[in-house]
Design an enzyme around this catalytic site. Structure first.
Site, PDB file in Angstrom:
ATOM      1  N   ARG A 142      58.198  43.309  48.070  1.00 60.78           N
ATOM      2  CA  ARG A 142      56.958  42.609  48.384  1.00 60.78           C
ATOM      3  C   ARG A 142      56.965  42.008  49.783  1.00 60.78           C
ATOM      4  NH1 ARG A 142      54.607  41.253  42.888  1.00 60.78           N
ATOM      5  NH2 ARG A 142      53.009  40.037  43.868  1.00 60.78           N
ATOM      6  N   TYR A 145      54.319  42.829  52.522  1.00 57.24           N
ATOM      7  CA  TYR A 145      53.003  42.155  52.469  1.00 57.24           C
ATOM      8  C   TYR A 145      53.154  40.684  52.831  1.00 57.24           C
ATOM      9  CZ  TYR A 145      48.535  40.662  50.306  1.00 57.24           C
ATOM     10  OH  TYR A 145      47.282  40.138  50.055  1.00 57.24           O
ATOM     11  N   VAL A 188      43.936  42.542  36.355  1.00 60.83           N
ATOM     12  CA  VAL A 188      42.641  42.414  35.671  1.00 60.83           C
ATOM     13  C   VAL A 188      42.005  43.791  35.487  1.00 60.83           C
ATOM     14  CG1 VAL A 188      40.321  41.444  35.793  1.00 60.83           C
ATOM     15  CG2 VAL A 188      42.272  40.045  36.474  1.00 60.83           C
ATOM     16  N   SER A 189      41.976  44.593  36.569  1.00 62.79           N
ATOM     17  CA  SER A 189      41.361  45.922  36.444  1.00 62.79           C
ATOM     18  C   SER A 189      42.186  46.801  35.493  1.00 62.79           C
ATOM     19  CB  SER A 189      41.185  46.583  37.808  1.00 62.79           C
ATOM     20  OG  SER A 189      42.306  46.371  38.624  1.00 62.79           O
ATOM     21  N   ASN A 190      43.515  46.726  35.575  1.00 64.60           N
ATOM     22  CA  ASN A 190      44.336  47.511  34.650  1.00 64.60           C
ATOM     23  C   ASN A 190      43.990  47.196  33.197  1.00 64.60           C
ATOM     24  OD1 ASN A 190      45.822  48.895  36.532  1.00 64.60           O
ATOM     25  ND2 ASN A 190      47.809  48.075  35.914  1.00 64.60           N
ATOM     26  N   THR A 210      52.675  33.327  35.106  1.00 67.20           N
ATOM     27  CA  THR A 210      51.287  32.845  35.166  1.00 67.20           C
ATOM     28  C   THR A 210      50.598  33.249  36.472  1.00 67.20           C
ATOM     29  OG1 THR A 210      51.753  30.719  36.245  1.00 67.20           O
ATOM     30  CG2 THR A 210      51.956  30.802  33.829  1.00 67.20           C
ATOM     31  N   ARG A 273      56.972  33.976  39.289  1.00 68.29           N
ATOM     32  CA  ARG A 273      56.974  33.429  37.919  1.00 68.29           C
ATOM     33  C   ARG A 273      55.690  32.649  37.638  1.00 68.29           C
ATOM     34  NH1 ARG A 273      58.549  34.979  33.933  1.00 68.29           N
ATOM     35  NH2 ARG A 273      58.246  32.922  33.026  1.00 68.29           N
ATOM     36  N   ARG A 275      51.909  30.807  39.503  1.00 65.24           N
ATOM     37  CA  ARG A 275      51.035  30.715  40.678  1.00 65.24           C
ATOM     38  C   ARG A 275      49.775  29.942  40.296  1.00 65.24           C
ATOM     39  NH1 ARG A 275      49.707  36.256  43.047  1.00 65.24           N
ATOM     40  NH2 ARG A 275      51.689  36.293  44.131  1.00 65.24           N
TER      41      ARG A 275
HETATM   42  P1  NAD Z   1      41.131  46.165  49.322  1.00 63.83           P
HETATM   43  O1  NAD Z   1      42.302  47.069  49.333  1.00 63.83           O
HETATM   44  O2  NAD Z   1      40.035  46.436  48.335  1.00 63.83           O
HETATM   45  O3  NAD Z   1      40.466  46.060  50.754  1.00 63.83           O
HETATM   46  C1  NAD Z   1      41.191  46.108  51.938  1.00 63.83           C
HETATM   47  C2  NAD Z   1      40.406  46.986  52.919  1.00 63.83           C
HETATM   48  O4  NAD Z   1      41.115  47.020  54.188  1.00 63.83           O
HETATM   49  C3  NAD Z   1      40.274  48.416  52.443  1.00 63.83           C
HETATM   50  O5  NAD Z   1      38.924  48.832  52.504  1.00 63.83           O
HETATM   51  C4  NAD Z   1      41.146  49.207  53.430  1.00 63.83           C
HETATM   52  O6  NAD Z   1      40.709  50.528  53.604  1.00 63.83           O
HETATM   53  C5  NAD Z   1      41.041  48.349  54.679  1.00 63.83           C
HETATM   54  N1  NAD Z   1      42.145  48.549  55.644  1.00 63.83           N
HETATM   55  C6  NAD Z   1      43.480  48.481  55.391  1.00 63.83           C
HETATM   56  N2  NAD Z   1      44.168  48.758  56.502  1.00 63.83           N
HETATM   57  C7  NAD Z   1      43.262  48.987  57.492  1.00 63.83           C
HETATM   58  C8  NAD Z   1      43.343  49.316  58.874  1.00 63.83           C
HETATM   59  N3  NAD Z   1      44.535  49.474  59.476  1.00 63.83           N
HETATM   60  N4  NAD Z   1      42.207  49.474  59.577  1.00 63.83           N
HETATM   61  C9  NAD Z   1      41.002  49.307  58.989  1.00 63.83           C
HETATM   62  N5  NAD Z   1      40.846  49.003  57.684  1.00 63.83           N
HETATM   63  C10 NAD Z   1      41.962  48.845  56.940  1.00 63.83           C
HETATM   64  O7  NAD Z   1      41.703  44.676  49.090  1.00 63.83           O
HETATM   65  P2  NAD Z   1      40.932  43.307  48.841  1.00 63.83           P
HETATM   66  O8  NAD Z   1      41.319  42.799  47.513  1.00 63.83           O
HETATM   67  O9  NAD Z   1      39.491  43.463  49.168  1.00 63.83           O
HETATM   68  O10 NAD Z   1      41.632  42.369  49.913  1.00 63.83           O
HETATM   69  C11 NAD Z   1      40.995  42.070  51.150  1.00 63.83           C
HETATM   70  C12 NAD Z   1      41.819  41.051  51.917  1.00 63.83           C
HETATM   71  O11 NAD Z   1      41.994  39.866  51.147  1.00 63.83           O
HETATM   72  C13 NAD Z   1      43.229  41.543  52.271  1.00 63.83           C
HETATM   73  O12 NAD Z   1      43.559  41.101  53.562  1.00 63.83           O
HETATM   74  C14 NAD Z   1      44.105  40.854  51.243  1.00 63.83           C
HETATM   75  O13 NAD Z   1      45.410  40.646  51.712  1.00 63.83           O
HETATM   76  C15 NAD Z   1      43.354  39.544  51.017  1.00 63.83           C
HETATM   77  N6  NAD Z   1      43.652  38.991  49.683  1.00 63.83           N
HETATM   78  C16 NAD Z   1      43.064  39.490  48.561  1.00 63.83           C
HETATM   79  C17 NAD Z   1      43.371  38.946  47.318  1.00 63.83           C
HETATM   80  C18 NAD Z   1      42.725  39.424  46.046  1.00 63.83           C
HETATM   81  O14 NAD Z   1      43.019  38.870  44.966  1.00 63.83           O
HETATM   82  N7  NAD Z   1      41.824  40.381  46.064  1.00 63.83           N
HETATM   83  C19 NAD Z   1      44.314  37.917  47.216  1.00 63.83           C
HETATM   84  C20 NAD Z   1      44.914  37.451  48.389  1.00 63.83           C
HETATM   85  C21 NAD Z   1      44.561  37.985  49.622  1.00 63.83           C
HETATM   86  N1  UDP Z   2      50.812  42.854  35.565  1.00 65.90           N
HETATM   87  C1  UDP Z   2      50.932  43.246  34.234  1.00 65.90           C
HETATM   88  N2  UDP Z   2      50.396  44.438  33.859  1.00 65.90           N
HETATM   89  C2  UDP Z   2      49.729  45.247  34.704  1.00 65.90           C
HETATM   90  C3  UDP Z   2      49.589  44.843  36.076  1.00 65.90           C
HETATM   91  C4  UDP Z   2      50.144  43.644  36.455  1.00 65.90           C
HETATM   92  O1  UDP Z   2      51.531  42.526  33.417  1.00 65.90           O
HETATM   93  O2  UDP Z   2      49.276  46.314  34.269  1.00 65.90           O
HETATM   94  C5  UDP Z   2      51.359  41.547  35.965  1.00 65.90           C
HETATM   95  C6  UDP Z   2      52.220  41.544  37.223  1.00 65.90           C
HETATM   96  O3  UDP Z   2      53.565  41.819  36.925  1.00 65.90           O
HETATM   97  C7  UDP Z   2      52.024  40.105  37.713  1.00 65.90           C
HETATM   98  C8  UDP Z   2      50.582  39.773  37.283  1.00 65.90           C
HETATM   99  O4  UDP Z   2      50.253  40.705  36.270  1.00 65.90           O
HETATM  100  O5  UDP Z   2      52.909  39.237  37.042  1.00 65.90           O
HETATM  101  C9  UDP Z   2      49.560  39.884  38.415  1.00 65.90           C
HETATM  102  O6  UDP Z   2      49.725  41.143  39.017  1.00 65.90           O
HETATM  103  P1  UDP Z   2      48.762  41.708  40.169  1.00 65.90           P
HETATM  104  O7  UDP Z   2      49.279  43.059  40.521  1.00 65.90           O
HETATM  105  O8  UDP Z   2      47.349  41.619  39.715  1.00 65.90           O
HETATM  106  O9  UDP Z   2      48.910  40.703  41.384  1.00 65.90           O
HETATM  107  P2  UDP Z   2      50.067  39.742  41.959  1.00 65.90           P
HETATM  108  O10 UDP Z   2      49.650  38.385  41.553  1.00 65.90           O
HETATM  109  O11 UDP Z   2      51.391  40.113  41.371  1.00 65.90           O
HETATM  110  O12 UDP Z   2      50.008  39.978  43.419  1.00 65.90           O
END
Ligand code: NAD
Ligand code: UDP
Length: 311
Positions: A142, A145, A188-190, A210, A273, A275
């Site tokens: 991880r 990221y 969530v989507s899974n 969590t 563990r 969040r």
């Molecule tokens: P996502 O994967 O749906 O969207 C990310 C977008 O960035 C995609 O459309 C991808 O094609 C584009 N992208 C990636 N690399 C690129 C590049 N080099 N040039 C141009 N475009 C590029 O993800 P998301 O859930 O919409 O997340 C968006 C942002 O929010 C990210 O920066 C992510 O780290 C942050 N974020 C999201 C969550 C969440 O729960 N969704 C949580 C924490 C942080």
């Molecule tokens: N997780 C799970 N089943 C799944 C996908 C994820 O139990 O099919 C768990 C994963 O191990 C983590 C939590 O759900 O503990 C959230 O995972 P997610 O990939 O959504 O995001 P994260 O918070 O880990 O970045």
């Protein structure tokens, strides 16, 4: 305002574009589709205030004309995606953030970085306030990221301090809602797709870890307020309601009416563990707190997946 949103074709970026357009701004969406999809922006194709540019933001970003804001959302965000795209993830967090900051500086635009609760890693302080420095394994899977985002935050603060750029950093906690990719691997989507298809719900580990799940509309409201009246200090935006992953699976089964089983799968390496955001700062600074409960957000998301025919 004339605004650039990087990562516009992704889950959050596309919702942000919708909101900025609804608020009357002109929006340029930029994306290379590495994890996003044109379908997320298809409804904006003929919008007079929206323009799309296909571009990889790790290379020089050129935008003609004035720009008032750069909102930098480009980055793979699902653990499955960033484990498959480790170098691209590091590059977009580092080089991409540098390019986006350089553009904001050249245009004297306000800059907002989409950072993450992952900057706290596997936290030793619970819930997590912005003052906590985190517990991140830089060389674990991880790390690509987490460290990219930590670098991005440091780079944003350097532009703020050294160049006087007007900046914001939002630390986003797990967010869900319509337009998540059905197979992007997030929990969530899974679970929703598995429940709707009658497949087993895959809980990783014993499911006692969590997370705190924020509905996308609440998140976007918090981000817009931070952008408008926030400060340069990082700000948590997320829903403080904390649930185990097993509880989430049970809520999804109850709300879909699915008869699927819950099965256990191995816990990914370095899976945090716990969040939970401490949102005191967002409450005081922005008068913001989430309005949508987990159940209500899940209902809306289940409805989206049912209607989109992906399940
Ligand atoms: P996502 O994967 O749906 O969207 C990310 C977008 O960035 C995609 O459309 C991808 O094609 C584009 N992208 C990636 N690399 C690129 C590049 N080099 N040039 C141009 N475009 C590029 O993800 P998301 O859930 O919409 O997340 C968006 C942002 O929010 C990210 O920066 C992510 O780290 C942050 N974020 C999201 C969550 C969440 O729960 N969704 C949580 C924490 C942080
Ligand atoms: N997780 C799970 N089943 C799944 C996908 C994820 O139990 O099919 C768990 C994963 O191990 C983590 C939590 O759900 O503990 C959230 O995972 P997610 O990939 O959504 O995001 P994260 O918070 O880990 O970045």
């Amino acid at each position: 305002m004339r605004v650039l949103v990087t990562g516009a074709a992704g889950f959050l970026g596309s919702h942000l574009c919708d909101r900025l357009l609804a608020d009357g701004h002109r929006v340029i969406g930029m994306d290379n589709y590495i994890t996003g999809s044109p379908a997320n922006l298809a409804h904006l194709e003929h919008h007079p205030a929206f323009q799309f540019v296909r571009h990889d933001v790790t290379t020089f970003i050129e935008v003609e004309g004035p720009l008032d804001a750069v909102l930098h959302f480009a980055s793979p965000a699902s653990p499955v995606d960033y484990l498959e795209l480790p170098i691209q993830t590091l590059k977009v967090g580092s080089l991409g953030t540098h390019k986006a900051l350089g553009l904001a500086k050249a245009k004297s635009a306000r800059f907002l970085l989409a950072s993450t609760s992952e900057t706290y890693g596997d936290p030793l302080v619970h819930p997590q306030p912005e003052t906590y420095w985190g517990n991140v394994n830089p060389v674990g899977p991880r790390g690509v990221y987490d460290e990219a985002k930590r670098f991005a935050e440091a780079m944003t603060m350097a532009y703020h301090r050294y160049h006087g750029l007007d900046t914001r950093i939002v630390r986003i906690f797990n967010t869900f809602g319509p337009r998540m990719r059905p197979h992007d691997g997030r929990v969530v989507s899974n679970f929703i797709i598995q429940a709707l298809r009658g497949e087993s719900l895959t809980v990783y580990g014993d499911g006692s870890q969590t997370r705190s799940f924020c509905y996308v509309d609440d998140l976007i409201e918090g981000i817009v307020r931070l952008f408008e009246r926030g400060t340069a200090d990082p700000t948590n935006i997320g829903n403080p309601g904390e649930f185990t992953v097993r509880q989430l699976a049970e809520r999804v089964l109850a709300l879909t009416g699915s008869k699927s089983e819950i099965v256990q799968r191995p816990l990914p390496v370095d899976d945090p563990r716990v969040r939970q955001p401490d949102i005191t700062r967002a409450k005081q600074l922005l008068g913001w707190e989430p309005q949508v409960s987990l159940d209500e957000g899940l209902r809306r998301t289940i409805d989206f997946f049912r209607k989109s025919g992906t399940a």
